[in-house]
Structure formats: C-alpha cells, structure tokens
Design a protein around this motif. Structure first.
Motif, PDB file in Angstrom:
ATOM      1  N   GLU A  15     -21.593  16.976  52.092  1.00 42.14           N
ATOM      2  CA  GLU A  15     -22.644  17.631  51.266  1.00 42.14           C
ATOM      3  C   GLU A  15     -22.901  19.060  51.653  1.00 42.14           C
ATOM      4  O   GLU A  15     -23.379  19.696  50.687  1.00 42.14           O
ATOM      5  CB  GLU A  15     -24.026  16.625  51.456  1.00 42.14           C
ATOM      6  N   ALA A  16     -22.610  19.372  52.823  1.00 41.33           N
ATOM      7  CA  ALA A  16     -22.606  20.682  52.982  1.00 41.33           C
ATOM      8  C   ALA A  16     -21.579  21.689  52.584  1.00 41.33           C
ATOM      9  O   ALA A  16     -21.734  22.956  52.666  1.00 41.33           O
ATOM     10  CB  ALA A  16     -23.011  20.903  54.493  1.00 41.33           C
ATOM     11  N   LEU A  17     -20.566  21.278  52.074  1.00 45.68           N
ATOM     12  CA  LEU A  17     -19.279  22.052  51.726  1.00 45.68           C
ATOM     13  C   LEU A  17     -19.701  22.627  50.340  1.00 45.68           C
ATOM     14  O   LEU A  17     -20.231  22.027  49.603  1.00 45.68           O
ATOM     15  CB  LEU A  17     -18.170  21.148  51.807  1.00 45.68           C
ATOM     16  N   HIS A  18     -19.046  23.653  50.122  1.00 42.07           N
ATOM     17  CA  HIS A  18     -18.978  24.377  48.580  1.00 42.07           C
ATOM     18  C   HIS A  18     -17.816  23.918  47.990  1.00 42.07           C
ATOM     19  O   HIS A  18     -16.755  24.428  48.505  1.00 42.07           O
ATOM     20  CB  HIS A  18     -19.327  25.844  48.742  1.00 42.07           C
ATOM     21  N   PRO A  19     -17.844  23.398  46.953  1.00 41.00           N
ATOM     22  CA  PRO A  19     -16.432  22.981  46.212  1.00 41.00           C
ATOM     23  C   PRO A  19     -15.747  24.217  45.919  1.00 41.00           C
ATOM     24  O   PRO A  19     -14.507  24.279  45.938  1.00 41.00           O
ATOM     25  CB  PRO A  19     -16.822  22.457  44.640  1.00 41.00           C
ATOM     26  N   PRO A  36     -24.740  17.061  46.068  1.00 39.35           N
ATOM     27  CA  PRO A  36     -24.409  18.300  46.586  1.00 39.35           C
ATOM     28  C   PRO A  36     -22.977  18.329  47.273  1.00 39.35           C
ATOM     29  O   PRO A  36     -22.590  17.149  47.558  1.00 39.35           O
ATOM     30  CB  PRO A  36     -25.499  18.582  47.493  1.00 39.35           C
ATOM     31  N   GLY A  37     -22.145  19.399  47.500  1.00 36.17           N
ATOM     32  CA  GLY A  37     -20.896  19.413  48.122  1.00 36.17           C
ATOM     33  C   GLY A  37     -19.880  18.732  47.484  1.00 36.17           C
ATOM     34  O   GLY A  37     -20.092  18.460  46.449  1.00 36.17           O
ATOM     35  N   LEU A  38     -18.849  18.203  48.337  1.00 42.05           N
ATOM     36  CA  LEU A  38     -18.056  17.621  47.739  1.00 42.05           C
ATOM     37  C   LEU A  38     -18.080  16.038  47.269  1.00 42.05           C
ATOM     38  O   LEU A  38     -19.010  15.725  47.965  1.00 42.05           O
ATOM     39  CB  LEU A  38     -16.562  17.632  48.744  1.00 42.05           C
ATOM     40  N   ARG A  39     -17.217  15.472  46.614  1.00 41.23           N
ATOM     41  CA  ARG A  39     -17.233  14.108  46.344  1.00 41.23           C
ATOM     42  C   ARG A  39     -16.431  13.325  47.364  1.00 41.23           C
ATOM     43  O   ARG A  39     -15.513  13.920  47.996  1.00 41.23           O
ATOM     44  CB  ARG A  39     -16.638  13.613  44.882  1.00 41.23           C
ATOM     45  N   ARG A  40     -16.777  12.080  47.311  1.00 44.12           N
ATOM     46  CA  ARG A  40     -15.949  11.167  48.693  1.00 44.12           C
ATOM     47  C   ARG A  40     -14.667  11.303  48.075  1.00 44.12           C
ATOM     48  O   ARG A  40     -13.959  11.337  49.112  1.00 44.12           O
ATOM     49  CB  ARG A  40     -16.577   9.771  48.403  1.00 44.12           C
ATOM     50  N   ARG A  56     -16.143   3.466  52.914  1.00 39.36           N
ATOM     51  CA  ARG A  56     -16.487   2.298  53.807  1.00 39.36           C
ATOM     52  C   ARG A  56     -16.887   3.357  55.035  1.00 39.36           C
ATOM     53  O   ARG A  56     -17.861   2.656  55.928  1.00 39.36           O
ATOM     54  CB  ARG A  56     -15.471   1.580  53.962  1.00 39.36           C
ATOM     55  N   LEU A  57     -16.177   4.310  55.565  1.00 45.79           N
ATOM     56  CA  LEU A  57     -16.745   5.324  56.746  1.00 45.79           C
ATOM     57  C   LEU A  57     -18.061   5.605  56.417  1.00 45.79           C
ATOM     58  O   LEU A  57     -18.784   5.547  57.450  1.00 45.79           O
ATOM     59  CB  LEU A  57     -15.770   6.148  56.808  1.00 45.79           C
ATOM     60  N   GLU A  58     -18.156   5.904  55.208  1.00 47.74           N
ATOM     61  CA  GLU A  58     -19.829   6.635  54.855  1.00 47.74           C
ATOM     62  C   GLU A  58     -20.646   5.524  54.591  1.00 47.74           C
ATOM     63  O   GLU A  58     -22.023   5.671  54.838  1.00 47.74           O
ATOM     64  CB  GLU A  58     -19.834   7.459  53.730  1.00 47.74           C
ATOM     65  N   PHE A 211     -37.677  20.881  63.936  1.00 50.99           N
ATOM     66  CA  PHE A 211     -36.517  20.134  64.813  1.00 50.99           C
ATOM     67  C   PHE A 211     -36.307  18.837  64.326  1.00 50.99           C
ATOM     68  O   PHE A 211     -34.989  18.396  64.014  1.00 50.99           O
ATOM     69  CB  PHE A 211     -37.227  19.550  66.155  1.00 50.99           C
ATOM     70  N   ALA A 212     -37.394  18.139  63.787  1.00 53.15           N
ATOM     71  CA  ALA A 212     -36.936  16.660  63.102  1.00 53.15           C
ATOM     72  C   ALA A 212     -35.937  16.797  61.983  1.00 53.15           C
ATOM     73  O   ALA A 212     -35.067  15.935  61.611  1.00 53.15           O
ATOM     74  CB  ALA A 212     -38.307  16.203  62.630  1.00 53.15           C
ATOM     75  N   ALA A 213     -36.266  17.988  61.283  1.00 49.84           N
ATOM     76  CA  ALA A 213     -35.513  18.307  59.837  1.00 49.84           C
ATOM     77  C   ALA A 213     -33.737  18.653  60.513  1.00 49.84           C
ATOM     78  O   ALA A 213     -32.919  18.053  59.814  1.00 49.84           O
ATOM     79  CB  ALA A 213     -35.955  19.284  59.023  1.00 49.84           C
ATOM     80  N   GLY A 214     -34.003  19.454  61.561  1.00 50.82           N
ATOM     81  CA  GLY A 214     -32.580  19.765  62.026  1.00 50.82           C
ATOM     82  C   GLY A 214     -31.826  18.848  62.280  1.00 50.82           C
ATOM     83  O   GLY A 214     -30.651  18.571  62.343  1.00 50.82           O
ATOM     84  N   TRP A 215     -32.479  17.710  63.092  1.00 47.33           N
ATOM     85  CA  TRP A 215     -32.005  16.436  63.691  1.00 47.33           C
ATOM     86  C   TRP A 215     -31.437  15.498  62.670  1.00 47.33           C
ATOM     87  O   TRP A 215     -30.340  15.267  62.630  1.00 47.33           O
ATOM     88  CB  TRP A 215     -33.018  15.817  64.352  1.00 47.33           C
ATOM     89  N   ARG A 216     -32.041  15.580  61.573  1.00 50.28           N
ATOM     90  CA  ARG A 216     -31.489  14.671  60.160  1.00 50.28           C
ATOM     91  C   ARG A 216     -30.432  15.339  59.673  1.00 50.28           C
ATOM     92  O   ARG A 216     -29.521  14.551  59.075  1.00 50.28           O
ATOM     93  CB  ARG A 216     -32.598  14.482  59.345  1.00 50.28           C
ATOM     94  N   ASP A 217     -30.097  16.829  59.914  1.00 54.76           N
ATOM     95  CA  ASP A 217     -28.775  17.257  59.316  1.00 54.76           C
ATOM     96  C   ASP A 217     -27.636  17.078  60.181  1.00 54.76           C
ATOM     97  O   ASP A 217     -26.646  17.501  59.590  1.00 54.76           O
ATOM     98  CB  ASP A 217     -29.075  18.787  59.169  1.00 54.76           C
TER      99      ASP A 217
END
Length: 277
Positions: A15-19, A36-40, A56-58, A211-217
């Motif tokens: 989701e962090a990648l720019h198409p 957001p980001g690329l599709r699977r 299945r990985l995701e 920190f909690a937000a960064g951890w979730r990222d």
C-alpha cells in the motif's frame, strides 16, 4: 513463521508503493484504484507468483515462502536491505535470536567512545539499552550515572525526560516515535521471546500515539539522523543532530550528538567536553 505479521508487513509495503514509480503496473487514470498503492495482482505479476498465492500470503493462509520467492517479493515491493532482512525473519528463513547471541561490548568500542570526545556518544543494544558511553554523555544527561541500569534506556529516557530535557527540533516532530517504532519492530522479530523487549514496546505504545501509529505501519527502515533540542541545566538549549550508525561486526548501534560547526551549541558541547575530562 508468523503468518499474521508477515501478512501485515506485505500489505503495508504494498500500500505504500506509488503505481507511477513501479514499472509494469497500470498508472493512475487507466483504471480506478479503490485502494492505495499497488494491487495484489500487480505485485504478484512483478514477483512472478500466482495471484491466488500472493492473496493467501496477505490473508495469512499461505505456507512458508521459499528464499527465491522472498527475493522476488523484495524486488517487487522495492524493499530496502533492512526490510528484506525483516521479511526473511518474518517468513522463518532466519532463526530467531537468543540471549546466547548477545555479546559483551568489545574493548575496541569502549576505546572508540573515548576517542570521539568531545562528542557525546553511546552504544545501544536491540532493546535500546545504553550499554556503554563516554564521559560527555554522563555530563550531558542529568543524573545519568546515578540511574539504575534499567533506566538507562533511550525509550524510557524519552518518556521520562521528554519535554524537560529533550524535544524534537522544529519541523522534526514525530521522528523520535518513528525511529523507535522501526528499531523496536525489527528487534521484536529478531528476538520474539524477549519478554523485556515486549514490555518496553507496550510501555511506549501506551505513552505515545505516534509510536503506536508507527508500529502499525510495520516500517523497519532505520532513521539514522534526528534533529533534537537538549535543555542542559547549565548550558541552556543545545540544538544537536543525533546520528545513529551500526557498529560493524556487532548488533550494537553507535549514537552521537553533534552540533552545527561554529554554532553556539557546538561551543557549548566543547565546553561540556572540557569539563567532563
């Protein structure tokens, strides 16, 4: 293998990648993007795996990926060296660390700290415990040498002294939390059985929403440079740059506080060094 952790990491990196920066994908506008980001299916195509397998990985339902698949996934997701190592650990391709893997601070590292004077410098382990330091650090941090060993931890010091001794420079707010999240996230995967590390993570997450937000990222990329303002009882406010480097041949990180050459803060650090020797 931690299937859930692996799934979350892959999803966040996708989701962090720019198409528009990913060759072989559809640029925005050709087809509406609901996420957001690329599709699977785009990541699967770039990695040379089936869409169903990547899905299945995701979904935390796939078997352990092979080293070859991890390599192609790392390329498709444009992972950094630190992220590739983290991915390999999540997938169980690198055995977890144990207490036996932790080594004492080498004598050469102690000598290096002394040679760095008048620059305040210290070494931290994967828990962010300060395990060695030079005289300038002891003079810089109020009451440092009188602290119990458990208190000499950069995370706990940030909680205890934040706002009174140390704060982010203007425009750098939130970078502390991002650095801690990246460092502790990587450490938690390397040492999954470390109870003290888990307690430290919970303590910081309860204290800091950033920190909690960064951890979730799931961001494990190192943050090597931070701008800080340190408030010293005698020297006043010191504008410094904190630089973090991996000490070669060890798992230790070297942290140094430096100021802009010729600045009042640089002069103050020089005076601090002269006093501490």
């Amino acid at each position: 293998m931690s299937r859930r952790e692996l799934a979350d990491f892959l999803r966040h990196r996708r989701e962090a990648l720019h198409p528009e920066r990913s060759p072989g994908t559809h640029p925005p506008g050709r087809r509406a993007r609901r996420t957001p980001g690329l599709r699977r299916e785009e990541v699967a195509a770039l990695a040379g795996v089936s869409v169903s397998y990547y899905e299945r990985l995701e979904q935390a339902r796939a078997p352990r990926p092979s080293p070859e698949v991890l390599t192609t996934l790392g390329t498709a997701l444009q992972l950094s060296t630190a992220e590739r190592e983290h991915l390999a650990r999540l997938a169980g391709q690198v055995p977890p660390g144990t207490d036996a893997d932790r080594q004492p601070v080498p004598d050469e590292a102690h000598r290096l700290l002394d040679r760095l004077a008048p620059t305040p410098a210290y070494l931290v382990d994967e828990r962010q415990d300060i395990v060695a330091w030079n005289a300038e650090v002891a003079a810089l941090i109020p009451g440092f040498e009188q602290m119990h060993a458990a208190e000499r931890n950069t995370v706990r010091l940030a909680i205890r002294l934040g706002g009174t001794f140390c704060r982010a420079a203007q425009g750098a707010e939130g970078e502390f939390a991002r650095q801690f999240a990246a460092q502790l996230r990587a450490a938690s995967v390397r040492y999954p059985a470390d109870r003290m590390l888990g307690e430290l993570i919970n303590e910081l997450a309860a204290h800091s929403a950033e920190f909690a937000a960064g951890w979730r990222d799931h961001d494990v990329r190192p943050v090597p440079t931070l701008r800080k303002v340190l408030r010293h009882p005698q020297l006043g406010d010191l504008e410094v740059i904190s630089q973090t480097l991996l000490l070669p041949g060890t798992d230790l990180q070297l942290v140094m506080y430096q100021a802009e050459p010729g600045s009042p803060s640089a002069a103050a650090l020089a005076r601090l060094g002269a006093r501490s020797r």
